[in-house]
Design a protein around this motif. Structure first.
Motif, PDB file in Angstrom:
ATOM      1  N   VAL A   1       0.849  -1.195   0.000  1.00 16.64           N
ATOM      2  CA  VAL A   1       0.000   0.000   0.000  1.00 16.64           C
ATOM      3  C   VAL A   1       0.885   1.245   0.000  1.00 16.64           C
ATOM      4  N   LEU A   2       0.535   2.198  -0.862  1.00 19.41           N
ATOM      5  CA  LEU A   2       1.222   3.491  -0.902  1.00 19.41           C
ATOM      6  C   LEU A   2       0.359   4.533  -0.185  1.00 19.41           C
ATOM      7  N   VAL A   3       0.979   5.319   0.686  1.00 19.88           N
ATOM      8  CA  VAL A   3       0.269   6.401   1.392  1.00 19.88           C
ATOM      9  C   VAL A   3       0.878   7.726   0.957  1.00 19.88           C
ATOM     10  N   THR A   4       0.038   8.645   0.484  1.00 19.34           N
ATOM     11  CA  THR A   4       0.570   9.937   0.013  1.00 19.34           C
ATOM     12  C   THR A   4      -0.108  11.135   0.689  1.00 19.34           C
ATOM     13  N   CYS A   5      -0.860  10.903   1.771  1.00 18.22           N
ATOM     14  CA  CYS A   5      -1.534  12.053   2.393  1.00 18.22           C
ATOM     15  C   CYS A   5      -0.716  12.532   3.595  1.00 18.22           C
ATOM     16  N   PRO A   6      -0.332  13.807   3.606  1.00 11.81           N
ATOM     17  CA  PRO A   6       0.550  14.307   4.668  1.00 11.81           C
ATOM     18  C   PRO A   6       0.031  14.100   6.087  1.00 11.81           C
ATOM     19  N   PRO A   7      -1.269  14.304   6.393  1.00  9.59           N
ATOM     20  CA  PRO A   7      -1.668  14.134   7.804  1.00  9.59           C
ATOM     21  C   PRO A   7      -1.392  12.719   8.317  1.00  9.59           C
ATOM     22  N   MET A   8      -1.671  11.723   7.490  1.00  8.48           N
ATOM     23  CA  MET A   8      -1.437  10.338   7.908  1.00  8.48           C
ATOM     24  C   MET A   8       0.059  10.028   7.920  1.00  8.48           C
TER      25      MET A   8
ATOM     26  N   MET B   1       2.009  10.687  11.102  1.00  7.24           N
ATOM     27  CA  MET B   1       1.874   9.758  12.240  1.00  7.24           C
ATOM     28  C   MET B   1       2.027   8.313  11.758  1.00  7.24           C
ATOM     29  N   ILE B   2       2.792   8.109  10.676  1.00  7.35           N
ATOM     30  CA  ILE B   2       2.757   6.809  10.000  1.00  7.35           C
ATOM     31  C   ILE B   2       3.217   5.664  10.901  1.00  7.35           C
ATOM     32  N   GLU B   3       4.157   5.934  11.820  1.00  4.81           N
ATOM     33  CA  GLU B   3       4.629   4.819  12.658  1.00  4.81           C
ATOM     34  C   GLU B   3       3.521   4.296  13.559  1.00  4.81           C
ATOM     35  N   GLU B   4       2.564   5.179  13.926  1.00  2.00           N
ATOM     36  CA  GLU B   4       1.426   4.741  14.721  1.00  2.00           C
ATOM     37  C   GLU B   4       0.506   3.806  13.919  1.00  2.00           C
ATOM     38  N   PHE B   5       0.461   4.043  12.596  1.00  2.00           N
ATOM     39  CA  PHE B   5      -0.475   3.278  11.777  1.00  2.00           C
ATOM     40  C   PHE B   5       0.160   2.031  11.146  1.00  2.00           C
TER      41      PHE B   5
ATOM     42  N   PHE C   1      -1.276  -2.182   9.324  1.00  2.00           N
ATOM     43  CA  PHE C   1      -1.033  -2.877   8.054  1.00  2.00           C
ATOM     44  C   PHE C   1      -0.273  -4.184   8.313  1.00  2.00           C
ATOM     45  N   GLU C   2       0.809  -4.053   9.084  1.00  2.00           N
ATOM     46  CA  GLU C   2       1.755  -5.174   9.167  1.00  2.00           C
ATOM     47  C   GLU C   2       1.164  -6.378   9.893  1.00  2.00           C
ATOM     48  N   ARG C   3       0.291  -6.115  10.889  1.00  2.00           N
ATOM     49  CA  ARG C   3      -0.281  -7.280  11.573  1.00  2.00           C
ATOM     50  C   ARG C   3      -1.273  -8.021  10.675  1.00  2.00           C
ATOM     51  N   ARG C   4      -1.638  -7.407   9.568  1.00  2.00           N
ATOM     52  CA  ARG C   4      -2.487  -8.097   8.591  1.00  2.00           C
ATOM     53  C   ARG C   4      -1.675  -8.506   7.355  1.00  2.00           C
ATOM     54  N   GLY C   5      -0.348  -8.485   7.504  1.00  2.00           N
ATOM     55  CA  GLY C   5       0.529  -9.008   6.455  1.00  2.00           C
ATOM     56  C   GLY C   5       0.692  -8.099   5.258  1.00  2.00           C
ATOM     57  N   VAL C   6       0.396  -6.794   5.428  1.00  2.00           N
ATOM     58  CA  VAL C   6       0.472  -5.841   4.318  1.00  2.00           C
ATOM     59  C   VAL C   6       1.655  -4.902   4.545  1.00  2.00           C
ATOM     60  N   GLU C   7       2.390  -4.633   3.474  1.00  2.00           N
ATOM     61  CA  GLU C   7       3.536  -3.721   3.553  1.00  2.00           C
ATOM     62  C   GLU C   7       3.048  -2.307   3.225  1.00  2.00           C
ATOM     63  N   VAL C   8       3.445  -1.317   4.016  1.00  2.00           N
ATOM     64  CA  VAL C   8       3.018   0.054   3.741  1.00  2.00           C
ATOM     65  C   VAL C   8       4.230   0.922   3.440  1.00  2.00           C
ATOM     66  N   THR C   9       4.100   1.751   2.416  1.00  2.00           N
ATOM     67  CA  THR C   9       5.196   2.640   2.018  1.00  2.00           C
ATOM     68  C   THR C   9       4.727   4.084   2.142  1.00  2.00           C
ATOM     69  N   PRO C  10       5.303   4.830   3.080  1.00  2.00           N
ATOM     70  CA  PRO C  10       4.978   6.254   3.124  1.00  2.00           C
ATOM     71  C   PRO C  10       5.746   6.980   2.025  1.00  2.00           C
TER      72      PRO C  10
ATOM     73  N   TYR D   1       2.111  -0.766  -6.552  1.00  2.00           N
ATOM     74  CA  TYR D   1       1.310  -0.913  -5.328  1.00  2.00           C
ATOM     75  C   TYR D   1      -0.078  -1.493  -5.632  1.00  2.00           C
ATOM     76  N   ASP D   2      -0.584  -2.252  -4.641  1.00  2.00           N
ATOM     77  CA  ASP D   2      -1.922  -2.840  -4.762  1.00  2.00           C
ATOM     78  C   ASP D   2      -2.995  -1.867  -4.288  1.00  2.00           C
ATOM     79  N   GLY D   3      -2.645  -1.022  -3.325  1.00  2.00           N
ATOM     80  CA  GLY D   3      -3.614  -0.073  -2.773  1.00  2.00           C
ATOM     81  C   GLY D   3      -2.976   1.288  -2.594  1.00  2.00           C
ATOM     82  N   TRP D   4      -3.840   2.327  -2.620  1.00  2.00           N
ATOM     83  CA  TRP D   4      -3.333   3.705  -2.511  1.00  2.00           C
ATOM     84  C   TRP D   4      -4.230   4.487  -1.567  1.00  2.00           C
ATOM     85  N   ILE D   5      -3.646   5.094  -0.536  1.00  2.00           N
ATOM     86  CA  ILE D   5      -4.376   6.057   0.296  1.00  2.00           C
ATOM     87  C   ILE D   5      -3.965   7.444  -0.191  1.00  2.00           C
ATOM     88  N   ILE D   6      -4.936   8.117  -0.827  1.00  2.00           N
ATOM     89  CA  ILE D   6      -4.693   9.330  -1.614  1.00  2.00           C
ATOM     90  C   ILE D   6      -4.764  10.565  -0.734  1.00  2.00           C
TER      91      ILE D   6
END
Ligand code: NAI
Ligand code: HPV
Length: 314
Positions: A5-12, A15-19, A23-32, A51-56
């Motif tokens: 999953v790619l994350v590109t929204c500044p507010p998230m 705090m990405i380490e909190e989130f 992802f990881e406990r559900r086996g998903v890799e997240v890239t800020p 990426y399979d998913g995108w948080i815009i």
């Protein structure tokens, strides 16, 4: 293959380490993504196929960008936050990419900012703050909010929350929203735009930006406003024609403005607004509280992982 999953929204991202564990406990890799404000279409076209998913965020999520993603791995997307004016939902539908925004996330937070701006405009805090810093002791005579009329443009989550706050302050609320059919406090009067704009002592923009309402506050409407109207915009910059607003501020037709959002963001260094005294500026930060960012990010993550078919516990 591990879902990414790619994350590109500044507010998230802030705090990405909190989130990350969500992802990881559900086996998903997240890239800020490394985002200052937004990524360009070319940058997104380069990144998304991996990426399979995108948080815009506020990025240009155009048809070209979604097509590039779809040609690679992209399967689903979520727009972090409310506004979808930067996202081509029709393209997603055509391409079979499930997508949503995060509705009803920030009504209270953005209404708090809107109400604080109305109070600050009423009491001219910009004059007092700057004067005191300059060694003066200014005493501008403000307006009482109670008894004044607020023209509220947009009766969605933010607008209804702001209406409640304005009514609690004793204001009369005349609201414009051609699409809202739901319930309202009995005191809120409905009108079409700009039918009763002459009555408003204050205007507050809280509506979605669409192709149809870009520059809905333009020179013609400004000329119809009560002289000395005070205006806040906590929704989207292009709802207001900034050139016309600047002229109206210069002529005194508009007394003062409080803007959380602008036609171009960040506000350009050479914007004439920067030099205008009767202004309060935000940095498109109306939703940005710890509580709001956590609430919205949890919704975005759960929804995206649902679209991607990731089981609750991987
Ligand atoms: N400053 C900030 O940080 C934030 C700004 N926003 C902006 O605020 C907007 C509103 O947010 P919510 O109330 O949560 O969304 P919402 O989706 O609950 O409400 C949007 C409302 O705008 C109305 N609308 C659409 N066109 C209109 C028009 N021409 N005239 C009057 N009303 C019109 C719709 O009927 C709807 O009731 C978002 O679309 C977004 O652009 C949202 C969150 C944070
Ligand atoms: O939710 C929205 O529409 C907002 O404006 C807040 O989110 P953003 O800062 O645009 O990512």
């Amino acid at each position: 293959m591990t879902l990414k999953v790619l994350v590109t929204c500044p507010p998230m991202l802030g705090m990405i380490e909190e989130f990350r564990p969500l992802f990881e406990r559900r086996g998903v890799e997240v890239t800020p993504a490394k985002v200052v404000q937004t990524l360009s279409q070319d940058e997104l076209c380069g990144l998304l196929p991996q990426y399979d998913g995108w948080i815009i965020g506020d990025d240009p999520a155009t048809r070209r960008v979604f097509e590039a993603g779809k040609a690679g791995r992209l399967k689903a997307a979520v727009k972090w936050g409310i506004g979808v004016d930067n996202v081509d939902f029709a393209a997603c539908k055509d391409l079979g990419i499930p997508i949503t925004n995060c509705p009803n996330m920030f009504g209270g937070e953005v209404a708090d900012v809107g109400m604080s701006y109305l109070a600050a405009l009423a009491r001219e805090t910009f004059t007092i703050d700057r004067g005191v810093r300059d060694g003066k002791w200014p005493k501008p005579r403000g307006l009482s909010l109670s008894g004044r009329t607020l023209g509220l443009i947009g009766l969605g989550d933010i607008g209804r929350n702001l209406a409640g706050r304005a009514l609690a302050a004793g204001m009369k609320v005349v609201a414009y929203d051609p699409f809202y059919q739901g319930e309202l406090p009995a005191e809120v009067q409905r009108a079409t735009w700009p039918a009763r704009v002459e009555e408003a002592d204050f205007l507050a923009f809280t509506c979605a930006l669409t192709a149809a309402n870009t520059h809905m506050l333009n020179a013609d409407v400004l000329a119809r406003c009560k002289r000395g109207v005070r205006i806040t915009n906590v929704a989207r910059g292009p709802l207001i024609d900034e050139q016309a607003l600047i002229a109206a501020l210069q002529s005194g037709q508009v007394h003062s403005v409080a803007l959380d959002v602008f036609e171009v963001e960040p506000l350009p260094m050479d914007s004439p607004l920067r030099g205008m005294p009767n202004t309060i500026f935000g940095s498109h930060n109306g939703s940005n509280t710890v509580d709001g960012v956590v609430r919205c990010s949890h919704f975005a993550i759960a929804t995206l992982l649902g679209y991607l078919g990731v089981p609750e516990t991987a």
